[in-house]
Design a protein around this motif. Structure first.
Motif, PDB file in Angstrom:
ATOM      1  N   ALA A 192       0.840  -1.204   0.000  1.00 45.68           N
ATOM      2  CA  ALA A 192       0.000   0.000   0.000  1.00 45.68           C
ATOM      3  C   ALA A 192       0.872   1.249   0.000  1.00 45.68           C
ATOM      4  CB  ALA A 192      -0.928  -0.005   1.217  1.00 45.68           C
ATOM      5  N   GLY A 193       1.997   1.187   0.715  1.00 44.51           N
ATOM      6  CA  GLY A 193       2.939   2.307   0.710  1.00 44.51           C
ATOM      7  C   GLY A 193       3.513   2.555  -0.677  1.00 44.51           C
ATOM      8  N   ALA A 205       1.657   7.067  -6.481  1.00 46.30           N
ATOM      9  CA  ALA A 205       0.613   8.059  -6.761  1.00 46.30           C
ATOM     10  C   ALA A 205       1.123   9.465  -6.461  1.00 46.30           C
ATOM     11  CB  ALA A 205      -0.638   7.762  -5.935  1.00 46.30           C
ATOM     12  N   ARG A 206       1.839   9.615  -5.358  1.00 47.16           N
ATOM     13  CA  ARG A 206       2.402  10.910  -4.996  1.00 47.16           C
ATOM     14  C   ARG A 206       3.405  11.370  -6.048  1.00 47.16           C
ATOM     15  NH1 ARG A 206       6.200  13.877  -3.521  1.00 47.16           N
ATOM     16  NH2 ARG A 206       6.229  15.292  -1.766  1.00 47.16           N
ATOM     17  N   PHE A 246      -7.617  15.321   3.283  1.00 48.10           N
ATOM     18  CA  PHE A 246      -9.038  15.089   3.025  1.00 48.10           C
ATOM     19  C   PHE A 246      -9.353  13.593   3.059  1.00 48.10           C
ATOM     20  CE2 PHE A 246     -12.419  13.891   0.142  1.00 48.10           C
ATOM     21  CZ  PHE A 246     -13.481  14.653   0.620  1.00 48.10           C
ATOM     22  N   LEU A 247      -8.567  12.813   2.332  1.00 48.89           N
ATOM     23  CA  LEU A 247      -8.827  11.366   2.256  1.00 48.89           C
ATOM     24  C   LEU A 247      -8.728  10.696   3.619  1.00 48.89           C
ATOM     25  CD1 LEU A 247      -6.963  10.374  -1.030  1.00 48.89           C
ATOM     26  CD2 LEU A 247      -9.437  10.438  -0.631  1.00 48.89           C
ATOM     27  N   LEU A 248      -7.721  11.078   4.401  1.00 46.67           N
ATOM     28  CA  LEU A 248      -7.588  10.456   5.716  1.00 46.67           C
ATOM     29  C   LEU A 248      -8.736  10.857   6.629  1.00 46.67           C
ATOM     30  CD1 LEU A 248      -5.893   8.492   7.299  1.00 46.67           C
ATOM     31  CD2 LEU A 248      -4.531  10.414   8.120  1.00 46.67           C
ATOM     32  N   GLY A 298      -0.007   2.885   5.450  1.00 47.15           N
ATOM     33  CA  GLY A 298       0.673   2.471   4.225  1.00 47.15           C
ATOM     34  C   GLY A 298       0.425   3.398   3.056  1.00 47.15           C
ATOM     35  N   MET A 299      -0.814   3.438   2.599  1.00 49.02           N
ATOM     36  CA  MET A 299      -1.108   4.169   1.372  1.00 49.02           C
ATOM     37  C   MET A 299      -1.119   5.683   1.573  1.00 49.02           C
ATOM     38  SD  MET A 299      -4.101   3.564  -1.431  1.00 49.02           S
ATOM     39  CE  MET A 299      -5.426   4.216  -0.457  1.00 49.02           C
TER      40      MET A 299
END
Length: 130
Positions: free
Chosen positions: A9-10, A16-17, A45-47, A71-72
């Motif tokens: 996930a990381g 993505a980053r 926002f996502l977190l 992770g992500m």
């Protein structure tokens, strides 16, 4: 096994980053670190949203929370890059931009987290899943 899932996930979050950073940087030429600010706001926002969703979707497994949150999203956002970019702005005689960057990152980051959490609240009360 959890370590492997967090690592995978990381990797997804880091890729993505990196990709989003390249995309944003291709449109931006100022010394202001727009890409990092943008990425950190999305991550906040996502977190916020996911935290509310996880907390109110029954009892999610702590492993899922760790995989997604640590992770992500943890690898998607970055405090260390924010810190280094702030120092670089100061060292390159852009102290005002550095102050603006810190202010915007903290203020908008907290707002983004709150907004994500609120969106999660509104969607969970209607039973919808985004």
């Amino acid at each position: 096994m959890l370590y492997i899932y967090v690592g995978l996930a990381g990797a997804v979050g880091a890729l993505a980053r990196y990709g989003l950073g390249l995309l944003v940087d291709s449109f931006e030429t100022s010394p202001f670190p727009v890409a990092t600010l943008f990425i950190n706001l999305i991550g906040s926002f996502l977190l916020g949203w996911l935290t509310h969703r996880f907390l109110h979707a029954g009892k999610p497994s702590p492993q899922i929370v760790t995989i997604v949150g640590t992770g992500m999203i943890g690898s998607f956002t970055t405090f260390s890059t924010f810190s280094v970019e702030t120092i670089q702005l100061v060292e390159n005689d852009h102290a005002l931009l550095a102050v603006a960057y810190v202010f915007l990152s903290i203020t908008l980051g907290l707002w983004s987290s709150w907004f994500g959490y609120r969106i999660g609240t509104k969607t969970s009360t209607r039973g919808e899943v985004l």
